[in-house]
Design a protein around this motif. Structure first.
Motif, PDB file in Angstrom:
ATOM      1  N   PRO A  80       0.786  -1.233   0.000  1.00 35.58           N
ATOM      2  CA  PRO A  80       0.000   0.000   0.000  1.00 35.58           C
ATOM      3  C   PRO A  80       0.823   1.291   0.000  1.00 35.58           C
ATOM      4  CG  PRO A  80      -1.033  -1.609   1.416  1.00 35.58           C
ATOM      5  CD  PRO A  80       0.309  -2.186   1.012  1.00 35.58           C
ATOM      6  N   LYS A  84       0.638   4.025  -2.881  1.00 39.75           N
ATOM      7  CA  LYS A  84       0.239   5.399  -2.535  1.00 39.75           C
ATOM      8  C   LYS A  84       1.219   6.413  -3.108  1.00 39.75           C
ATOM      9  CE  LYS A  84      -1.147   8.232   1.380  1.00 39.75           C
ATOM     10  NZ  LYS A  84      -0.324   9.087   2.196  1.00 39.75           N
ATOM     11  N   ASP A  85       2.509   6.152  -2.947  1.00 40.82           N
ATOM     12  CA  ASP A  85       3.529   7.069  -3.477  1.00 40.82           C
ATOM     13  C   ASP A  85       3.398   7.226  -4.988  1.00 40.82           C
ATOM     14  OD1 ASP A  85       4.554   7.457  -0.933  1.00 40.82           O
ATOM     15  OD2 ASP A  85       6.272   6.115  -1.223  1.00 40.82           O
ATOM     16  N   GLU A  88       0.035   9.068  -5.884  1.00 46.52           N
ATOM     17  CA  GLU A  88       0.117  10.499  -5.540  1.00 46.52           C
ATOM     18  C   GLU A  88       0.982  11.234  -6.556  1.00 46.52           C
ATOM     19  OE1 GLU A  88      -0.551  10.559  -0.704  1.00 46.52           O
ATOM     20  OE2 GLU A  88       1.514  10.583  -1.470  1.00 46.52           O
ATOM     21  N   ILE A  97      -6.988   6.773  -4.207  1.00 48.74           N
ATOM     22  CA  ILE A  97      -5.759   6.236  -3.608  1.00 48.74           C
ATOM     23  C   ILE A  97      -6.084   5.440  -2.352  1.00 48.74           C
ATOM     24  CG2 ILE A  97      -3.580   6.827  -2.474  1.00 48.74           C
ATOM     25  CD1 ILE A  97      -3.444   9.272  -4.415  1.00 48.74           C
ATOM     26  N   GLU A  98      -6.945   5.982  -1.516  1.00 44.64           N
ATOM     27  CA  GLU A  98      -7.292   5.297  -0.267  1.00 44.64           C
ATOM     28  C   GLU A  98      -7.912   3.926  -0.550  1.00 44.64           C
ATOM     29  OE1 GLU A  98     -10.162   5.853   3.655  1.00 44.64           O
ATOM     30  OE2 GLU A  98      -9.808   7.574   2.348  1.00 44.64           O
ATOM     31  N   CYS A 101      -5.323   1.482  -2.135  1.00 45.67           N
ATOM     32  CA  CYS A 101      -4.388   1.000  -1.113  1.00 45.67           C
ATOM     33  C   CYS A 101      -5.042  -0.041  -0.208  1.00 45.67           C
ATOM     34  CB  CYS A 101      -3.822   2.166  -0.307  1.00 45.67           C
ATOM     35  SG  CYS A 101      -2.653   3.161  -1.268  1.00 45.67           S
TER      36      CYS A 101
END
Length: 162
Positions: A80, A84-85, A88, A97-98, A101
């Protein structure tokens, strides 16, 4: 370039020199998109599913380097943050994204699957893993009976491993 295509190209860059991993996520994405479309997911849920399918195994590389192992639980732990990186950096919406992940962090957990994006991601990964692992007919039947819940994913599994 369409967001999904840009993400695929970033994942190909991420897995430079590892055609097995590239082939894997491309196939999982293809099945996820097909099943999600056949199951009539809304546009946002389908987008989240496709995104998660592309990055679902992103933790493997770090797990192999850090632990010398890339089992599913380690992938769920490490994946995750890496996803996320990347998302983003590519400008994905925070809510997308949430959810992505969450899916990356649970795609090897087969109990309490509570949504269609989660179910379809698991089914798509299974379709590819059963083939890539050259699993027995019994293993394929067991997966069909215990994992698959969607009409489309079940039909594909039955036809692939008949």
């Amino acid at each position: 370039m369409k967001e999904t295509n840009r993400l695929i190209m970033d994942m190909i860059d991420y897995y430079t020199g590892d055609p097995k991993r590239i082939q894997h996520f491309i196939k999982v994405h293809s099945f996820a998109k097909l099943i999600g479309t056949l199951e009539k997911l809304d546009e946002n849920t389908l987008f989240i599913l496709e995104t998660a399918a592309i990055v679902h195994d992103i933790g493997i590389k770090l797990c192999e380097e850090k632990y010398g192992d890339c089992n599913g639980k380690l992938q769920e732990t490490e994946g995750p943050a890496i996803a996320k990186d990347m998302l983003e950096r590519l400008g994905y919406d925070a809510a997308v994204i949430e959810r992505v992940c969450y899916l990356v962090g649970h795609h090897h957990t087969y109990s309490n699957i509570d949504s269609m994006d989660y179910q379809i991601l698991v089914e798509s990964d299974f379709l590819v893993n059963l083939f890539e692992g050259n699993e027995s007919k019994a293993a394929c039947e067991s997966a069909l009976n215990h994992i698959f819940r969607t009409k489309s994913g079940s039909a594909i599994c039955k036809k692939m491993f008949a």
